[in-house]
Design a protein around this motif. Structure first.
Motif, PDB file in Angstrom:
ATOM      1  N   ASP A   1      45.323 104.406-118.397  1.00 37.64           N
ATOM      2  CA  ASP A   1      43.947 105.170-118.960  1.00 37.64           C
ATOM      3  C   ASP A   1      44.485 106.018-120.354  1.00 37.64           C
ATOM      4  O   ASP A   1      43.767 106.963-120.395  1.00 37.64           O
ATOM      5  CB  ASP A   1      43.297 105.606-118.025  1.00 37.64           C
ATOM      6  CG  ASP A   1      41.816 105.394-118.465  1.00 37.64           C
ATOM      7  OD1 ASP A   1      41.364 104.505-119.120  1.00 37.64           O
ATOM      8  OD2 ASP A   1      40.978 106.110-117.971  1.00 37.64           O
ATOM      9  N   LEU A   2      45.653 105.968-120.940  1.00 35.20           N
ATOM     10  CA  LEU A   2      45.870 106.672-121.839  1.00 35.20           C
ATOM     11  C   LEU A   2      44.984 106.797-123.038  1.00 35.20           C
ATOM     12  O   LEU A   2      45.287 107.893-123.883  1.00 35.20           O
ATOM     13  CB  LEU A   2      47.412 106.282-122.614  1.00 35.20           C
ATOM     14  CG  LEU A   2      48.469 106.292-121.338  1.00 35.20           C
ATOM     15  CD1 LEU A   2      49.757 105.948-121.835  1.00 35.20           C
ATOM     16  CD2 LEU A   2      48.405 107.695-120.507  1.00 35.20           C
ATOM     17  N   ASP A   3      44.243 106.024-123.398  1.00 38.02           N
ATOM     18  CA  ASP A   3      43.160 105.892-124.646  1.00 38.02           C
ATOM     19  C   ASP A   3      41.929 106.363-124.113  1.00 38.02           C
ATOM     20  O   ASP A   3      41.087 106.880-125.193  1.00 38.02           O
ATOM     21  CB  ASP A   3      42.976 104.524-125.271  1.00 38.02           C
ATOM     22  CG  ASP A   3      44.299 103.976-125.828  1.00 38.02           C
ATOM     23  OD1 ASP A   3      45.098 104.780-126.132  1.00 38.02           O
ATOM     24  OD2 ASP A   3      44.352 102.697-125.438  1.00 38.02           O
ATOM     25  N   ARG A   4      41.499 107.022-123.093  1.00 40.21           N
ATOM     26  CA  ARG A   4      40.554 107.935-122.742  1.00 40.21           C
ATOM     27  C   ARG A   4      40.690 109.134-123.079  1.00 40.21           C
ATOM     28  O   ARG A   4      41.491 109.968-122.756  1.00 40.21           O
ATOM     29  CB  ARG A   4      40.091 107.440-121.414  1.00 40.21           C
ATOM     30  CG  ARG A   4      38.652 108.104-121.005  1.00 40.21           C
ATOM     31  CD  ARG A   4      38.126 107.812-119.389  1.00 40.21           C
ATOM     32  NE  ARG A   4      38.511 106.334-119.089  1.00 40.21           N
ATOM     33  CZ  ARG A   4      37.443 105.369-119.428  1.00 40.21           C
ATOM     34  NH1 ARG A   4      36.266 105.763-120.120  1.00 40.21           N
ATOM     35  NH2 ARG A   4      37.789 104.080-119.091  1.00 40.21           N
ATOM     36  N   ASP A   5      39.550 109.768-123.456  1.00 39.18           N
ATOM     37  CA  ASP A   5      39.511 111.277-124.070  1.00 39.18           C
ATOM     38  C   ASP A   5      39.052 111.934-122.682  1.00 39.18           C
ATOM     39  O   ASP A   5      38.167 112.507-122.424  1.00 39.18           O
ATOM     40  CB  ASP A   5      38.589 111.661-125.010  1.00 39.18           C
ATOM     41  CG  ASP A   5      38.660 112.885-125.581  1.00 39.18           C
ATOM     42  OD1 ASP A   5      39.477 113.952-124.855  1.00 39.18           O
ATOM     43  OD2 ASP A   5      38.131 113.260-126.682  1.00 39.18           O
ATOM     44  N   TYR A   6      40.292 112.533-121.982  1.00 36.15           N
ATOM     45  CA  TYR A   6      39.985 113.355-120.632  1.00 36.15           C
ATOM     46  C   TYR A   6      39.735 114.662-120.868  1.00 36.15           C
ATOM     47  O   TYR A   6      39.029 115.287-120.195  1.00 36.15           O
ATOM     48  CB  TYR A   6      41.312 112.807-119.627  1.00 36.15           C
ATOM     49  CG  TYR A   6      41.195 111.948-118.785  1.00 36.15           C
ATOM     50  CD1 TYR A   6      40.914 112.109-117.468  1.00 36.15           C
ATOM     51  CD2 TYR A   6      41.521 110.514-119.337  1.00 36.15           C
ATOM     52  CE1 TYR A   6      40.939 110.911-116.597  1.00 36.15           C
ATOM     53  CE2 TYR A   6      41.381 109.496-118.474  1.00 36.15           C
ATOM     54  CZ  TYR A   6      40.958 109.587-117.172  1.00 36.15           C
ATOM     55  OH  TYR A   6      40.931 108.221-116.408  1.00 36.15           O
ATOM     56  N   ALA A   7      40.305 115.221-122.138  1.00 31.83           N
ATOM     57  CA  ALA A   7      39.964 116.548-122.205  1.00 31.83           C
ATOM     58  C   ALA A   7      38.517 116.678-122.576  1.00 31.83           C
ATOM     59  O   ALA A   7      37.903 117.963-121.960  1.00 31.83           O
ATOM     60  CB  ALA A   7      40.911 117.099-123.670  1.00 31.83           C
ATOM     61  N   ALA A   8      37.749 115.857-122.976  1.00 33.08           N
ATOM     62  CA  ALA A   8      36.519 115.819-123.291  1.00 33.08           C
ATOM     63  C   ALA A   8      35.605 115.931-122.104  1.00 33.08           C
ATOM     64  O   ALA A   8      34.954 116.601-121.721  1.00 33.08           O
ATOM     65  CB  ALA A   8      35.693 115.038-124.376  1.00 33.08           C
ATOM     66  N   ILE A   9      35.947 115.042-121.203  1.00 36.68           N
ATOM     67  CA  ILE A   9      35.560 114.687-119.883  1.00 36.68           C
ATOM     68  C   ILE A   9      35.500 115.929-118.878  1.00 36.68           C
ATOM     69  O   ILE A   9      34.826 116.583-118.303  1.00 36.68           O
ATOM     70  CB  ILE A   9      35.822 113.581-119.176  1.00 36.68           C
ATOM     71  CG1 ILE A   9      35.583 112.490-119.874  1.00 36.68           C
ATOM     72  CG2 ILE A   9      35.664 113.517-117.819  1.00 36.68           C
ATOM     73  CD1 ILE A   9      36.294 111.125-119.430  1.00 36.68           C
ATOM     74  N   ARG A  10      36.719 116.639-119.074  1.00 33.86           N
ATOM     75  CA  ARG A  10      37.244 117.840-118.304  1.00 33.86           C
ATOM     76  C   ARG A  10      36.397 118.832-118.615  1.00 33.86           C
ATOM     77  O   ARG A  10      35.911 119.668-117.954  1.00 33.86           O
ATOM     78  CB  ARG A  10      38.697 118.051-118.402  1.00 33.86           C
ATOM     79  CG  ARG A  10      39.079 119.174-117.327  1.00 33.86           C
ATOM     80  CD  ARG A  10      40.661 119.112-117.277  1.00 33.86           C
ATOM     81  NE  ARG A  10      41.241 119.689-118.554  1.00 33.86           N
ATOM     82  CZ  ARG A  10      41.733 119.004-119.443  1.00 33.86           C
ATOM     83  NH1 ARG A  10      42.071 117.621-119.201  1.00 33.86           N
ATOM     84  NH2 ARG A  10      42.276 119.132-120.706  1.00 33.86           N
ATOM     85  N   GLU A  11      36.218 119.087-120.076  1.00 33.77           N
ATOM     86  CA  GLU A  11      35.491 120.247-120.488  1.00 33.77           C
ATOM     87  C   GLU A  11      33.887 119.978-120.039  1.00 33.77           C
ATOM     88  O   GLU A  11      33.188 121.202-119.543  1.00 33.77           O
ATOM     89  CB  GLU A  11      35.469 120.206-122.156  1.00 33.77           C
ATOM     90  CG  GLU A  11      34.811 121.447-122.739  1.00 33.77           C
ATOM     91  CD  GLU A  11      34.718 121.283-124.191  1.00 33.77           C
ATOM     92  OE1 GLU A  11      34.012 122.016-124.949  1.00 33.77           O
ATOM     93  OE2 GLU A  11      35.469 120.400-124.924  1.00 33.77           O
ATOM     94  N   ALA A  12      33.462 119.090-120.135  1.00 30.83           N
ATOM     95  CA  ALA A  12      31.933 118.651-119.639  1.00 30.83           C
ATOM     96  C   ALA A  12      31.898 119.058-118.094  1.00 30.83           C
ATOM     97  O   ALA A  12      30.860 119.751-117.672  1.00 30.83           O
ATOM     98  CB  ALA A  12      31.506 117.298-120.128  1.00 30.83           C
ATOM     99  N   LEU A  13      32.767 118.581-117.364  1.00 33.16           N
ATOM    100  CA  LEU A  13      32.716 118.822-115.859  1.00 33.16           C
ATOM    101  C   LEU A  13      32.781 120.307-115.591  1.00 33.16           C
ATOM    102  O   LEU A  13      32.053 120.663-114.693  1.00 33.16           O
ATOM    103  CB  LEU A  13      33.733 117.700-115.258  1.00 33.16           C
ATOM    104  CG  LEU A  13      33.703 116.340-115.291  1.00 33.16           C
ATOM    105  CD1 LEU A  13      34.722 115.659-114.651  1.00 33.16           C
ATOM    106  CD2 LEU A  13      32.276 116.013-114.230  1.00 33.16           C
TER     107      LEU A  13
END
Length: 264
Positions: free
Chosen positions: A59-71
């Protein structure tokens, strides 16, 4: 090469979502998925990054930084859990393999789960590249009987494995359709399989079908919800509830007890 941002190989492979990866003496990991073999380390991800299959798998193309920030913005507990292991990603595993693996995981520990799965592949999986044995298809297992699985030493789970294989092979449980079905409906279809309850169904949805809104609830997560989120439901975490769950699950299991003192 420069390490990937927002990706921790060890945390991703050791957080309980997969069972066919083994840590090597040098700290790298050797594993298999989709009939392919890979040896990879945190500092040498070239093979994974350059191959579309492995990029999707990790899942390398997903923006986990943005998801983590929102959570993190939604809860100080989630903020602390996410910062404890910010590099965890949800693997895109084969739906059938994930379903069968989590059926095997019931009332089991990780070494035994990995042993049963290894024996299952050895006995019934096709040999692929580098001597790798694929995870056996539901069609391969559907015609077997419980005594045929005695070699696996999987106990009561043999009946569950065979029922799952028969229902998936016949199309009674259509895994492809469950990717887009309403979550409650998808969970209900999976629970038509003997031995599959809500927790295994949600594990299959999150880890196999990449339904990131699925939120598996085991004893650890029930404790986390009771202590940190009284009165809240899994769906309250939104479309990335499964990623929130993984942060919380890893945190409550592995963070030092003194570091878990935080209010929701």
């Amino acid at each position: 090469m420069t390490a990937l941002r927002d990706f921790d190989l060890e945390a991703t492979l050791e957080c309980g979502q997969c069972f066919r990866w083994d840590r090597q003496p040098d700290g790298s990991y050797r594993g298999t998925a989709g009939g392919k073999a890979l040896c990879v380390s945190q500092d040498h991800m070239e093979a994974a990054m350059d191959d579309p299959f492995w990029r999707a798998y990790f899942d390398l193309d997903r923006d986990y930084a943005a998801i983590r920030e929102a959570l993190s913005a939604s809860s100080p507990v989630l903020a602390k859990a996410a910062s404890f292991a910010p590099g965890i990603r949800i693997l895109q595993q084969d739906p059938w393999e994930a379903l069968c693996s989590f059926i095997i995981s019931q009332n089991n520990n990780i070494p035994r789960i990995k042993g049963i799965i290894s024996r299952l592949c050895e006995a019934f999986g096709e040999e692929m590249e580098q001597g790798v044995r694929c995870f056996p298809s539901p069609e391969r297992l559907a015609g077997l009987e419980e005594e045929d699985l005695a070699y696996l030493r999987c106990g009561f789970r043999a009946r569950y494995i065979l029922d799952a294989a028969r229902k998936v092979a016949s199309g009674e449980v259509d895994l492809k359709a469950l990717r887009t079905a309403p979550l409650a409906q998808a969970r209900e279809q999976l629970m038509a399989i003997v031995g599959v309850g809500p927790k295994v169904a949600d594990c299959a949805l999150l880890y196999g079908l990449h339904r990131l809104e699925a939120f598996p609830m085991d004893v650890w997560m029930k404790r986390a919800m009771k202590e940190w989120f009284p009165g809240r439901k899994p769906e309250d975490f939104g479309p990335y509830a499964g990623i929130a769950q993984q942060y919380l699950f890893h945190y409550i299991r592995t963070a030092p007890p003194g570091g878990q003192s935080v209010s929701a």
